[in-house]
Design an enzyme around this catalytic site. Structure first.
Site, PDB file in Angstrom:
ATOM      1  N   GLU A   1      -7.873 -10.116  -7.697  1.00 43.42           N
ATOM      2  CA  GLU A   1      -9.077  -9.450  -7.212  1.00 43.42           C
ATOM      3  C   GLU A   1      -9.931  -9.075  -8.414  1.00 43.42           C
ATOM      4  OE1 GLU A   1      -7.502  -6.346  -4.756  1.00 43.42           O
ATOM      5  OE2 GLU A   1      -6.251  -7.792  -3.684  1.00 43.42           O
TER       6      GLU A   1
ATOM      7  N   HIS B   1     -10.840  -4.825   1.950  1.00 40.29           N
ATOM      8  CA  HIS B   1     -10.357  -5.845   2.879  1.00 40.29           C
ATOM      9  C   HIS B   1     -11.427  -6.252   3.889  1.00 40.29           C
ATOM     10  CE1 HIS B   1      -6.053  -4.127   2.076  1.00 40.29           C
ATOM     11  NE2 HIS B   1      -6.496  -4.879   1.085  1.00 40.29           N
TER      12      HIS B   1
ATOM     13  N   GLU C   1      -4.500  -1.864  -9.357  1.00 47.33           N
ATOM     14  CA  GLU C   1      -5.726  -2.257  -8.666  1.00 47.33           C
ATOM     15  C   GLU C   1      -6.621  -1.052  -8.350  1.00 47.33           C
ATOM     16  OE1 GLU C   1      -5.097  -3.568  -4.525  1.00 47.33           O
ATOM     17  OE2 GLU C   1      -2.945  -3.542  -4.959  1.00 47.33           O
TER      18      GLU C   1
END
Length: 405
Positions: free
Chosen positions: A265, A235, A361
């Site tokens: 992503e 982030h 992820e």
């Protein structure tokens, strides 16, 4: 301090008509009725929601705080949002509910609004995880003798199972993120700053959202494009660093549609990757593929995490893993919402069920030396009765995402 005792504490704004929302009246009523069923089962007279995510989920309106307090009260036969004069009639137009606004003429008018909507209430549901100490103390002073019951966790479990209408909107979000990915591929090149690529990604997604609805507020959609050392955090904000040939890149495309967050992503490279970097990338992609295979109805979050840990450990990479393997999707953003009961972590034993929507992820971060960088892939899966559907279409891995512009 001089106040204005003759000015109204509460008011209503009714400018315009109720506006388009992506969910039917039946869907919004279903959500509110689920709260009422919980209230009846637990002897709770009313529920006061205060968080961005709950107010948006139960009313369809996403407030803008700017240092003020907001709320939504659901009783056995009514639902009312609490806004401020600053919001005009927008909060009423957006809400599948009535609305009352409090003014700035006197201090404490927010609590006057709460009191007006909770007369006779003995037991009140509130979001324990959204109340700081000052807020809780002031609420207790405003409602003496009222017992507070936590509604945050019950609401979280209600939100974890998505309706068909929610899944439809989440599909749109995933498709929009894929469009952002394509814009990233077109914009990445040596000599281009991170922020310019992020602008291209964001603009493409906003235009897609704006073209898909008769009325939409294209707010909060954003992208992070990280390069080099800036890929070490998932982030990390976008910077004006100029991309260089051979840089590892991280794309984070985040469309926001009516308060619903989706994400794409991807790890990418500019022009070429070293053998050491390709090795790390391919191993992380292998974990990603295996994780996608493990997501299915009946699987438990901690069991998925444990198996993927073993795969990382077989390459001595577990020490470089950064966080959990995935989480629930729905009413969510970078500053609100979290269905923490559905996270793919070692300490979460939740069973995946049809109607849940989760990400896969995996990420590892190699801080320095050969292969240095952060490697991350991210897909979104919808759990069905007979399996899981990957609704992310954008490709991943070295054969697709070494960008040579």
């Amino acid at each position: 301090m001089i106040q204005s005792p003759d000015m109204p504490r509460l008011t209503t704004w009714r400018g315009g008509d109720k506006v388009y929302r992506p969910f039917s009246d039946a869907e919004m009523k279903r959500r509110q009725d689920a709260v009422r069923a919980w209230m009846a089962a637990h002897d709770v007279d009313a529920a006061l929601f205060t968080s961005y995510h709950c107010i948006n989920y139960y009313s369809g309106w996403l407030y803008c705080s700017f240092g003020r307090r907001f709320g939504m009260v659901i009783t056995a036969d009514a639902a009312t949002t609490i806004s401020t004069g600053t919001d005009g009639g927008q909060s009423w137009r957006r809400s599948f509910a009535d609305n009352i606004a409090y003014t700035d003429w006197q201090r404490g008018n927010y609590f006057e609004a709460v009191k007006s909507l909770t007369k006779g209430v003995r037991r009140l549901g509130i979001e324990f995880d959204h109340m700081n100490l000052d807020f809780r103390r002031e609420l207790e002073e405003a409602l003496p003798g009222v017992t507070f019951v936590d509604v945050a966790r019950p609401s979280m479990w209600m939100r974890t199972i998505k309706s068909p209408e929610e899944i439809s909107l989440i599909r749109e979000g995933a498709h929009t993120a894929d469009i952002g990915g394509e814009a990233c591929i077109g914009a990445v090149a040596a000599g281009v700053p991170e922020h310019e690529v992020a602008i291209a990604v964001t603009d493409a997604m906003i235009r897609e959202i704006a073209g898909n609805h008769p009325y939409v507020e294209p707010m909060e959609t954003w992208a992070w494009v990280q390069s080099g050392i800036n890929t070490d955090g998932a982030h990390n904000p976008v910077t004006n660093r100029v991309i260089e040939s051979g840089d590892i890149l991280s794309l984070n495309a985040f469309p926001m549609i009516f308060g619903y967050y989706t994400a794409l992503e991807r790890t990418l490279f500019c022009n070429h990757a070293s053998d050491a970097q390709l090795d790390m990338w391919e191993k992380n992609v292998a974990v990603h593929r295996r994780g996608i295979e493990l997501i299915r109805p009946g699987a438990r979050c901690h069991e998925i995490a444990a198996e993927l840990n073993e795969l990382y450990q077989s390459w001595d990479l577990l020490k470089h893993r950064c966080f959990g393997y995935g989480h629930s999707f729905g009413v969510l953003s970078h500053y609100y919402g979290r269905e923490a009961g559905v996270e793919l972590r070692e300490d979460v034993e939740t069973e995946l069920k049809p109607g849940m929507v989760v990400s896969m992820e995996p990420m590892i971060m190699i801080p320095e030396g050969p292969g240095a960088g952060g490697y991350r892939e991210h897909d979104i899966l919808v759990i069905h009765e007979d399996g899981a559907e990957n609704i992310t279409r954008f490709p991943f891995g070295p054969e697709h995402n070494i960008i040579r512009n």
